[in-house]
Structure formats: structure tokens, C-alpha cells
Design an enzyme around this catalytic site. Sequence first.
Site, PDB file in Angstrom:
ATOM      1  N   HIS A 156      51.791  40.239  85.549  1.00 54.88           N
ATOM      2  CA  HIS A 156      53.026  39.251  85.354  1.00 54.88           C
ATOM      3  C   HIS A 156      54.102  39.847  84.571  1.00 54.88           C
ATOM      4  O   HIS A 156      54.748  39.240  83.681  1.00 54.88           O
ATOM      5  CB  HIS A 156      52.680  37.927  84.687  1.00 54.88           C
ATOM      6  CG  HIS A 156      51.282  37.385  85.438  1.00 54.88           C
ATOM      7  ND1 HIS A 156      51.297  36.465  86.218  1.00 54.88           N
ATOM      8  CD2 HIS A 156      50.049  37.776  85.251  1.00 54.88           C
ATOM      9  CE1 HIS A 156      50.180  36.086  86.670  1.00 54.88           C
ATOM     10  NE2 HIS A 156      49.181  36.868  85.917  1.00 54.88           N
ATOM     11  N   SER A 277      79.313  54.847  82.895  1.00 65.89           N
ATOM     12  CA  SER A 277      80.217  53.801  83.076  1.00 65.89           C
ATOM     13  C   SER A 277      81.680  53.969  82.920  1.00 65.89           C
ATOM     14  O   SER A 277      81.803  54.809  82.052  1.00 65.89           O
ATOM     15  CB  SER A 277      79.854  52.589  82.018  1.00 65.89           C
ATOM     16  OG  SER A 277      80.825  51.774  81.998  1.00 65.89           O
ATOM     17  N   LYS A 283      76.846  54.159  78.259  1.00 66.85           N
ATOM     18  CA  LYS A 283      75.810  53.889  79.397  1.00 66.85           C
ATOM     19  C   LYS A 283      75.459  55.126  80.019  1.00 66.85           C
ATOM     20  O   LYS A 283      76.025  55.940  80.307  1.00 66.85           O
ATOM     21  CB  LYS A 283      76.562  52.936  80.278  1.00 66.85           C
ATOM     22  CG  LYS A 283      76.810  51.381  79.928  1.00 66.85           C
ATOM     23  CD  LYS A 283      75.570  50.582  79.647  1.00 66.85           C
ATOM     24  CE  LYS A 283      74.639  50.363  80.969  1.00 66.85           C
ATOM     25  NZ  LYS A 283      75.433  49.419  81.642  1.00 66.85           N
ATOM     26  N   GLU A 290      68.464  52.525  91.903  1.00 61.85           N
ATOM     27  CA  GLU A 290      68.805  51.102  92.245  1.00 61.85           C
ATOM     28  C   GLU A 290      69.475  51.304  93.826  1.00 61.85           C
ATOM     29  O   GLU A 290      69.138  50.300  94.496  1.00 61.85           O
ATOM     30  CB  GLU A 290      70.067  50.690  91.232  1.00 61.85           C
ATOM     31  CG  GLU A 290      69.801  50.311  89.970  1.00 61.85           C
ATOM     32  CD  GLU A 290      71.025  50.184  89.021  1.00 61.85           C
ATOM     33  OE1 GLU A 290      71.298  49.249  88.582  1.00 61.85           O
ATOM     34  OE2 GLU A 290      71.763  51.297  88.656  1.00 61.85           O
TER      35      GLU A 290
END
Length: 460
Positions: A156, A277, A283, A290
Site C-alpha cells: 500500500h 528544468s 531540478k 517517466e
Amino acid sequence: MWGGRFQQGPSPLFERFNNSFSFDYRLLPFDVQGSLAYCKALERAGILTAPESKKLQRALRNLVNRIAARPRTLRDALPQFEDVHSFVEAQLVAAVGDLGKKIHTGRSRNDQVALDLKLYLRSESKGIRERLLLLLRTLTQNAEKHLDVILPGYTHLQRAQPIRLAHYWLAYFEMLVRDLERLESCSRRMNTLPLGSGALAGSGFPIDRQFLARELGFRRPTRNSLDAVSDRDHVAELLSCLAILMMHLSRLAEDLILFSTAEFHFVELSDAVSSGSSLMPQKKNPDSLELIRGKTGRVYGNLLRLLVVMKGLPLAYNKDMQEDKEAVFDTVDTVFGSLEMATLVLQTLKLDSHAMARAALASHANATDCADYLAQKGLPFRKAHELTGKIVRYALQKGVPLEELELHEFRSFSPLFNEDVRKALTLERAVESKAIEGGVARKFVQKAINNAKHVLAQIE
Ligand code: ARG
């Protein structure tokens, strides 16, 4: 190619709509491979003389060499031909004249494209297999390196119990080995020769299909011509297998994306597979992972696309089936890229093993070991579970981890507790107590690593 019956040529609009050469040119080497074998079969059937067959075969080889030497030839031809089959035939006629027009005797583009696609899938399956093996090897190497790195396992997405990082890598090893097995079983089933099925009813010429099957490395000829030209099961199967494979890569990607956040801080992706970024200078984004996750959707989409194209088709061949190819090509490209990317990410991944160990100890991830301790002393497990729950609540209120409670505090819950409870609650013990086949104790994870190496050695 089929103008005789027609009084009028196709409209440019229809032509553009109908043509598939802009993508099925990828079948060219396989179309030629099939035609080379077919020349020999035509010769055996007495349709070509030996010198004619030689001449055609030479022209086919020249075509491949010419295109390899000057890829522009192919690029320039793309808008001019309907599909790869008509292109190859036209090149033959250009090279050897009317003799070239004999190659299609007793053959249809329907059995031809069925063959080409199988040859293509056979070849690309090997490429997928090689890339999959590299990833499996990388997972095994990481497992060997990280045998003693401990992190929390999750259910979970809540910290559950401590595990070895090696065990985590090997979980993905298991999934991907199943993928490899599925691919192999797919290849076995697809290994029948459709050529000689003609347009739908078989060939009107004495083509030796057993010979063709041997020439092209198939187990046997297909048994039913209707089925042979309209069957795309092997495409659906392969795309299904690859959809499952991508699901595994996507889950791995998701895990590592989470693990690389500041909140977890378990891993850091190499700069080589991350991007920054344009706005936020600090970043570092896990774009590689992804994209693996995102491209999984593309592969699922391609599977669905094929299933939907096929579901309403009457026997046998229908032009709808031309829509199978882009789904296949795109899937193969995506899977190649995703496997390679996953491998590079794993090879260059940096770990923060202290953060992992800290997280594994925090959140009372050793509570089960406390309950097991009591159960080992004879308390029924359900009672041990409840009692430990109360101890956890007590520790939470006090703001300390379980293993820092005093013995008298433990004993206030149960007289079964002794001095050895503290040892039972260490990280080391939490993993070592799972000394069971498939569990996280060192000995058994080592055994799993040995097994993984053995599996790989047997495959290669
Ligand atoms: N380009 C076609 C395909 O990919 C080849 C087969 C064409 N056959 C036909 N009868 N029109 O399916």
C-alpha cells in the site's frame, strides 16, 4: 500490377490513402528473403529454368546491395509505389525485363505479406531477447552488489518490512524471465510457413511447401490456406507479451521515480539519464524513467489497435490488415528503446544505502518481528499481533522506535519478553528471520542470485 481490369487509374487521394510503402519498406529484407526462396521453389516446380532462377536471384541480391549502398534510392521511391511487394517486383522487372514478371506465379501478396511479417517478427524477437538478456544480467549484477543493502519493503506504499535490495532487484528478474519465456513460446507457435497459400485457396502451381519451409527455417507449412493468409494471432500474441513486458518496466520505472524523490532519497539517477528544468535551476528530473512509464501506454494502445482491427474481419484477407504493421513497428521500436534505457538507468544508478537503512528502521517496520518473537514464545499469533499493536501505539505516543523501549516497558505488556527482545528487533534480525525459500535472509537471497546466474548461463 492489377490494371488490366480497370478503365481508369486510381485517384491521387485514393493512392495516398491506400499506399503502405512509406512504412512497410521495413519489410524489404524479408520480402527479398522470401522471394529468393520462392525463385528456387519455382525452379523446382518447372516454372523457371535454372538459369532464369539464378538470374532472378542475382537481381534480388543486387537490389538489396544497391539499397544498402545508396539508401536514398529507397527514400526517393517511397511515394511512387503502393507497397514493398510491388516495389520489389518493379525493381526486378527493371533489372531483368519480362522474366521479372514470372516471380509472382502462384503467389499472392496475401501469402507474401503474411510471410514477410513472420520473418520480420522472428528477426526482431531476437533483438528484443538480446536486450532483455542485457537487462536481466544488469539486474543480477546489481543484486550481487547490493546483497547487504537493506531498505523497507512496501505494501500500500506504506513501509511494511525490511528487505534486501538484492531481493528487490531479483523480483524484477523473475518478471522479466517470465517475459522471456513468453516470447519464446510465441516464437515457437508462429513458426509455420504461410507461403504457398496463394490469395486464400492455395497455389495453382506445384510449389513444394516443405522445401520452402526448410529454406526459410520454418517448422512446417501452415495447414489451412484461409487461416494462413488471415491469421495475425502471432502479432496479437507478441504485442500482448510486449504489453506485459512494458508493464514490468513501467512498474520498475515508477518505483525508481519514487525512490529518487527527496522524500525517499534512496537512489539518484545519473546525470546521463536525467534532465533539468528550463525554469527551476535546482531540478533534476527522471525523464528516462517517466518516458518508459509513458511509452507503456503506446504499447498497450498498439495491442488494442490490432485487436480492434481484427475483431470484425470476415475470412480471409481484408485490406484492414494493412493497419497491423505500424502497430508492430512502433511497438518493436518502443520496446527496444525502453529495454536499453532501463538497462542504462540501472547500470548508472547511485544509492543512498544509509537513507534506505534509516527508513527500514523507522515507522516500526520491525513490529512484525516483535509479534513473531511473542509467537515463538508460545503466544497465539493473533494475540501477539494485538499486543504488539498496543506496544506500537505506546511507542508512537512516547515518540521512540520499538527497539528503544526499556525491557520493563516491554514486560509491562507481557512477561514473555526477555533481554533478547532488543536483538530480535534489529534490522539484521528482521531480514535474517525470513530464512525460507523465496525469503529475504542472506543465505536465501544468495541462493536466488546463484539461481539467476544459472538461468542466464543456460539461456545464453
Ligand atoms: N500492403 C498489403 C498489406 O500490408 C499487402 C497485401 C495486399 N493484398 C491485397 N490483396 N491487396 O496487407
